[in-house]
Design an enzyme around this catalytic site. Sequence first.
Site, mmCIF file in Angstrom:
data_model
loop_
_atom_site.group_PDB
_atom_site.id
_atom_site.type_symbol
_atom_site.label_atom_id
_atom_site.label_comp_id
_atom_site.label_asym_id
_atom_site.label_seq_id
_atom_site.Cartn_x
_atom_site.Cartn_y
_atom_site.Cartn_z
ATOM 1 C CB CYS A 40 -0.908 -0.028 1.279
ATOM 2 S SG CYS A 40 -0.153 0.028 2.892
ATOM 3 C CB CYS A 41 1.318 4.128 0.982
ATOM 4 S SG CYS A 41 1.871 5.894 1.242
ATOM 5 C CB ILE A 42 5.525 4.843 -1.520
ATOM 6 C CG1 ILE A 42 6.431 5.168 -2.469
ATOM 7 C CG2 ILE A 42 5.899 4.453 -0.155
ATOM 8 C CD1 ILE A 42 6.098 6.130 -3.598
ATOM 9 C CB THR A 96 -4.907 -0.295 -1.327
ATOM 10 O OG1 THR A 96 -6.177 0.602 -1.416
ATOM 11 C CG2 THR A 96 -4.335 -0.288 -0.161
#
Length: 224
Positions: free
Chosen positions: A135-137, A197
């Site tokens: 998720c995220c980066i 995500t």
Amino acid sequence: MGKRVAVVLAGCGVYDGSEIHESSAVLVHLSREGAQAEVYAPDVDQMHVVDHVKGQPTQEKRNVLVESARIARGNIKDLAKLDVKGLDALIIPGGFGVAKNLSTWATQGKNCIVSKEVEDVLRAFHAAKKPIGLCCISPVLAAKIFPGCELTVGHDTECEKWPYAKTAETMKELGCKHVNKHVTEIHVDVKNKLVTTSAFMCNAPIHEIYDGIGKMVREVVRLA
């Protein structure tokens, strides 16, 4: 018996480690799914230490494993000791530590190097056809290691809501397929068993970020 899921952290704090809310959300949702989280982090120095009040680097030195232990409440192992055989899935939360301590993405972008320990772990789960949640980066790690994979970091058009959208363009340059998704949505690369995500890549209310991570965790556990 619940699934055993490795959670790899990159320190403690959004600007120089793992994003704390994302890490906590992963652990909460794993617990809710009846899965057993096993937390790992590399025993290496952080790239640097950031004062989270000022947003500026300091002269301090900190260790990624020691800092990650704060989130894990001390229940953590050195990433070098991870054995994929006894585990069912892998999840890596985001935070700048992923781009600074697990790779050199923060300074080199698509030309980055993923740390050998982290790359070995990702390749081991991938080779064993065990699901990986990012998720995220953290999807940039998969973008670098698995050319042609499908991922999301949210949207690919920069705006106030999506301030880091250029990341999607860079991932496309690496030969990946980026799929635009809202913060509460996930993308599943069925072939590579990658579940992604956007989390804090989006300027969204924290409960929406939490919900998106929940969907990612549920799908990872389902695929395990």
